[in-house]
Design an enzyme around this catalytic site. Structure first.
Site, mmCIF file in Angstrom:
data_model
loop_
_atom_site.group_PDB
_atom_site.id
_atom_site.type_symbol
_atom_site.label_atom_id
_atom_site.label_comp_id
_atom_site.label_asym_id
_atom_site.label_seq_id
_atom_site.Cartn_x
_atom_site.Cartn_y
_atom_site.Cartn_z
ATOM 1 N N ASP A 1 5.627 7.922 -8.712
ATOM 2 C CA ASP A 1 4.653 6.968 -7.554
ATOM 3 C C ASP A 1 5.201 5.606 -7.538
ATOM 4 O O ASP A 1 4.820 4.820 -8.350
ATOM 5 C CB ASP A 1 3.294 7.241 -8.054
ATOM 6 C CG ASP A 1 2.366 7.038 -7.028
ATOM 7 O OD1 ASP A 1 2.583 6.454 -6.144
ATOM 8 O OD2 ASP A 1 1.111 7.434 -7.193
ATOM 9 N N HIS B 1 2.910 14.661 1.994
ATOM 10 C CA HIS B 1 2.660 13.328 1.763
ATOM 11 C C HIS B 1 3.422 12.306 2.341
ATOM 12 O O HIS B 1 2.989 11.482 2.972
ATOM 13 C CB HIS B 1 2.154 13.001 0.434
ATOM 14 C CG HIS B 1 1.388 11.594 0.123
ATOM 15 N ND1 HIS B 1 0.239 11.271 0.627
ATOM 16 C CD2 HIS B 1 1.579 10.552 -0.523
ATOM 17 C CE1 HIS B 1 -0.255 10.233 0.219
ATOM 18 N NE2 HIS B 1 0.727 9.654 -0.514
HETATM 19 C C1 HEM Z 1 -4.194 10.087 -5.539
HETATM 20 C C2 HEM Z 1 -3.657 9.853 -4.148
HETATM 21 C C3 HEM Z 1 -2.224 9.549 -3.999
HETATM 22 C C4 HEM Z 1 -1.322 10.164 -4.567
HETATM 23 C C5 HEM Z 1 -1.249 10.933 -5.934
HETATM 24 C C6 HEM Z 1 0.128 9.474 -3.874
HETATM 25 C C7 HEM Z 1 1.145 9.989 -4.354
HETATM 26 C C8 HEM Z 1 2.388 9.469 -3.823
HETATM 27 C C9 HEM Z 1 3.536 9.947 -4.161
HETATM 28 C C10 HEM Z 1 4.252 10.808 -5.333
HETATM 29 C C11 HEM Z 1 4.481 9.255 -3.410
HETATM 30 C C12 HEM Z 1 6.072 9.668 -3.138
HETATM 31 C C13 HEM Z 1 6.827 8.375 -3.979
HETATM 32 C C14 HEM Z 1 6.812 6.952 -3.375
HETATM 33 O O1 HEM Z 1 7.263 6.521 -2.590
HETATM 34 O O2 HEM Z 1 5.805 6.521 -4.159
HETATM 35 C C15 HEM Z 1 3.682 8.429 -2.618
HETATM 36 C C16 HEM Z 1 4.197 7.867 -1.163
HETATM 37 C C17 HEM Z 1 3.584 7.112 -0.448
HETATM 38 N N1 HEM Z 1 2.168 6.840 -0.521
HETATM 39 FE FE1 HEM Z 1 0.922 8.013 -1.488
HETATM 40 N N2 HEM Z 1 -0.384 8.839 -2.988
HETATM 41 C C18 HEM Z 1 -1.686 8.688 -2.875
HETATM 42 C C19 HEM Z 1 -2.464 8.212 -1.805
HETATM 43 C C20 HEM Z 1 -1.991 7.189 -0.900
HETATM 44 C C21 HEM Z 1 -2.803 6.557 0.019
HETATM 45 C C22 HEM Z 1 -4.224 6.595 -0.140
HETATM 46 C C23 HEM Z 1 -1.917 5.966 0.668
HETATM 47 C C24 HEM Z 1 -2.403 4.797 2.028
HETATM 48 C C25 HEM Z 1 -3.223 5.056 2.641
HETATM 49 C C26 HEM Z 1 -0.553 6.247 0.224
HETATM 50 C C27 HEM Z 1 0.368 5.992 1.014
HETATM 51 C C28 HEM Z 1 1.722 6.153 0.591
HETATM 52 C C29 HEM Z 1 2.966 5.546 1.269
HETATM 53 C C30 HEM Z 1 3.078 4.576 2.140
HETATM 54 C C31 HEM Z 1 3.984 6.162 0.695
HETATM 55 C C32 HEM Z 1 5.493 6.253 0.824
HETATM 56 C C33 HEM Z 1 5.973 6.687 1.873
HETATM 57 C C34 HEM Z 1 7.513 6.700 2.448
HETATM 58 O O3 HEM Z 1 8.194 7.237 1.644
HETATM 59 O O4 HEM Z 1 7.677 5.648 3.391
HETATM 60 N N3 HEM Z 1 -0.640 7.033 -0.862
HETATM 61 N N4 HEM Z 1 2.546 8.627 -2.643
#
Ligand code: HEM
Ligand code: CU
Lengths: 208, 417
Positions: free
Chosen positions: B231, B321
């Protein structure tokens, strides 16, 4: 910031100092607040001797990590490390501040009953040449006997120390919220007013 | 922080030389007993010889406090993060705010450098800073009391259909983000700061988060959350122009500052357990093994959203996601710096865990809200996650040695260059 306090040892003249000590406390605090980031700071030192020798006690002493305990009314205490960088021993004989109408130099000792009590130290605070005297809760401290206004956390308070050679040293320290420093007081005043609610409730005088 | 170019595989490599030696020293202290322990302790308190200097204890590492920006944002995330929100007392006025911030700044400046605070009643606990940072944020009411100009986005987020927000994890007038590689250091710093804040404010909420312990994995390894996912991969990298553009605000008293969105998001681990590995990877669009996109092999490979399966479906699903979180608009990006939480289970459950989602961005409305809005509309991950707390803060710029955090708001002082 470095870990240590920044001590600005300005060689302010006695004239300036006399003027500043006679201003209202509020104005002083405001001025200090502009210059400070919550650090004890040397404001100035004077040589009291008529000869104007360059190594008066007031010029040899500097405070580090100074602070004073917040209190609504009554008593409080000021702490910090006083370092004597001069080549002779110096003696602090009195202290003044606009924050309290009366100040005493206190030590903390054990009485016959085995309790720690604070009392006025005889002969003042002696700081040997090259040494630091720690003023700390449970030890030596500058006692504010009767606050003129509440001491509120984050304010800056200016103090002036007078030495046995009549020279003086002025510094400001911040007010900190602190619940310790509640030693019993045995002094001239039979019923000292309490510095804060806690100390008042259990019937002990407060060190600060 | 993920350093671009660090292959996912390299994260699995052995320890670096110094890390290994540090580990051995730690073992010796624990195993050989008092004599060795005293020796190590003594070494800490004397000028290090060249040999000792080559084995620095992580506890002695410090992060500079003063500067253009507050620390704790572009700082490589520490193992332990504590987030505390304060409510200002009704009596706290503009002058009081300046006094409070002066005192709290002085505490933070000392503690982060490994020195006791003034009037520190447990000064020994300050001697192992372990990369401690203290980052201050202000809520809408703080800026109003300061009679300052609030950025338009400084308010509660719009409500989203996924939200199940609890007031005890939402909003607040002051944010303290206290982070270090040592939980005792964090606890001591928090206590010192809260003691000094108590005549101005009361604690509204407090959230404790963690990542891997220091030394468990190579520095720079992207964190894993409690779903087991890598993450933080596609974060902008601190120290790059890209990061600066995403994070730092340039306007008025806020120049050099940013914003923080802190959302407590419950993760239903029991429900997640029912999903097989393939389904889990589809939900996010990345492999669990190393965080590589489903169209790549290494963690930092660019996802190919156009790639399709032999039967014509996108390899990275439309509902995943990462697909939903990535905008076509390059302005809609954020920097995420979250922490895991693991509460005591309640009501017969075996876990109550989640993510303290923390993101920094120059402008909440322009950058964060569009992303959260898209995720609210469609994101398969919503099946297993539920936001239960939410707060927005403005993060003022850093301060110089003769200033304090918030001085550009409270005294009109120029931000440090
Ligand atoms: C428990 C809640 C969440 C989990 C488990 C989660 C998990 C992840 C994971 C595993 C990734 C892919 C790896 C990375 O690029 O970091 C990711 C990407 C991302 N997450 Fe989350 N996330 C959560 C909540 C959120 C929230 C609330 C937001 C914003 C409102 C968010 C925004 C993003 C963004 C912007 C990316 C990158 C996307 C890209 O590759 O451009 N996430 N998240
Ligand atoms: Cu006393």
């Amino acid at each position: 910031m470095n870990n240590q306090l920044t001590i600005r040892q300005s060689k302010t003249q006695s004239k300036t100092m006399t003027a500043s000590t006679s201003t209202r406390l509020g104005a002083l605090l405001a001025a200090a607040a502009l210059a400070l980031a919550g650090c004890g700071t040397t404001v100035g030192a004077t040589d009291g001797g008529a000869d104007g020798s360059a190594s008066s006690a007031g010029q040899s002493v500097a405070i580090a990590d100074g602070w004073v305990k917040a209190a609504g009314s009554g008593m409080s205490a000021a702490f910090g490390g006083l370092t004597n960088s001069g080549s002779g021993d110096v003696t602090v004989v009195s202290a003044t501040t606009e924050a309290s109408s009366m100040l005493e130099l206190h030590e903390t000792v054990e009485n016959e009953a085995g309790e720690m009590i604070m009392r006025e130290i005889e002969g003042g605070f002696v700081i040997p040449a090259g040494d630091t005297l720690s003023l700390e809760p449970g030890g030596n401290h500058i006692m504010l006997m009767d606050l003129t206004d509440p001491l509120e956390a984050g304010e800056e308070v200016a103090f002036t120390l007078t030495f046995s050679d009549e020279s003086t040293y002025e510094f400001t320290v911040p007010v900190k919220d602190y619940s310790g420093a509640n030693e019993n007081y045995v002094g001239g005043d039979p019923e000292p007013e309490m510095g804060d609610a806690d100390a008042g409730a259990d019937g002990t005088g407060t060190e600060g | 922080m993920p350093a671009p170019g660090t292959g996912a595989g390299s994260g699995r490599g052995g320890m670096t030389g110094s890390t290994r030696r540090q580990f051995l020293l730690g073992g010796a202290v624990a195993g050989v007993g008092a004599a060795t322990a005293i020796g190590a302790d003594h070494a800490l308190n004397t000028t290090p010889s060249t040999e000792e200097a080559s084995v620095p204890l992580n506890g002695q590492e410090t992060v500079p406090f003063h500067g253009t920006h507050q620390a704790g944002i572009d700082t490589d995330a520490q193992a332990h993060g504590l987030f505390v929100a304060l409510d200002l007392l009704d009596t706290t006025d503009r002058d009081d705010l300046a006094r409070m911030m002066r005192i709290l700044t002085d505490d933070a400046a000392r503690l982060t450098q490994g020195s006791p605070a003034l009037a520190d009643s447990e000064p020994e606990l300050a001697l192992s800073p372990a990369r401690l940072t203290v980052t201050f944020g202000f809520g809408p009411r703080f800026v109003a009391r300061a009679q300052g100009e609030a950025p338009g986005w400084l308010k509660a987020l719009p409500s989203f259909t996924v939200d199940r927000l609890l007031p005890e994890f939402s909003d607040g007038d002051v944010l303290l983000q206290i982070a270090a590689d040592d939980p005792l250091t964090v606890a001591h710093a928090a206590r010192m700061l809260l003691k000094d804040a108590r005549s101005f404010a009361s604690v509204r909420w407090s959230q404790q988060g963690f990542r891997r312990a220091h030394g468990s994995v190579r520095p720079g390894t992207t964190m894993r959350n409690l779903f087991g996912q890598v993450d933080g991969t596609s974060n902008p990298a601190p120290g790059t122009a890209d990061f600066d553009q995403v994070v730092w605000n340039g306007e008025g008293w806020l120049a050099g500052g940013t914003s923080a969105v802190v959302r407590r998001i419950g993760m239903d681990l029991d429900k997640w357990d029912r999903l097989d590995r393939g389904g889990r990877e589809q939900a996010v669009g990345r492999f669990l093994s190393n965080g590589a996109p489903l169209t790549g092999t290494n963690e930092f490979d660019e996802p190919d959203f156009e790639a399709t399966t032999p039967i014509g479906f996108p390899v990275i699903p439309e509902f995943s996601h990462v697909r939903r979180a990535r905008s076509e608009n390059p302005a809609e990006r954020i920097f995420r710096r979250g922490y895991n939480y693991d509460d005591r289970p309640a009501g017969g459950a075996v876990s109550r865990s989640g993510l303290i989602f923390v993101s920094f961005q120059a402008d909440v409305a322009r950058q964060f809200v569009p992303v959260q809005t898209r995720l609210d509309q469609l994101d398969l991950l919503n099946e297993w996650t539920v936001p239960i707390g939410s707060a927005v803060f403005v993060i003022p710029p850093g301060c110089s040695e003769d200033g304090f955090v918030g001085d550009t708001l409270l005294t009109g002082k120029q931000a440090p260059q």
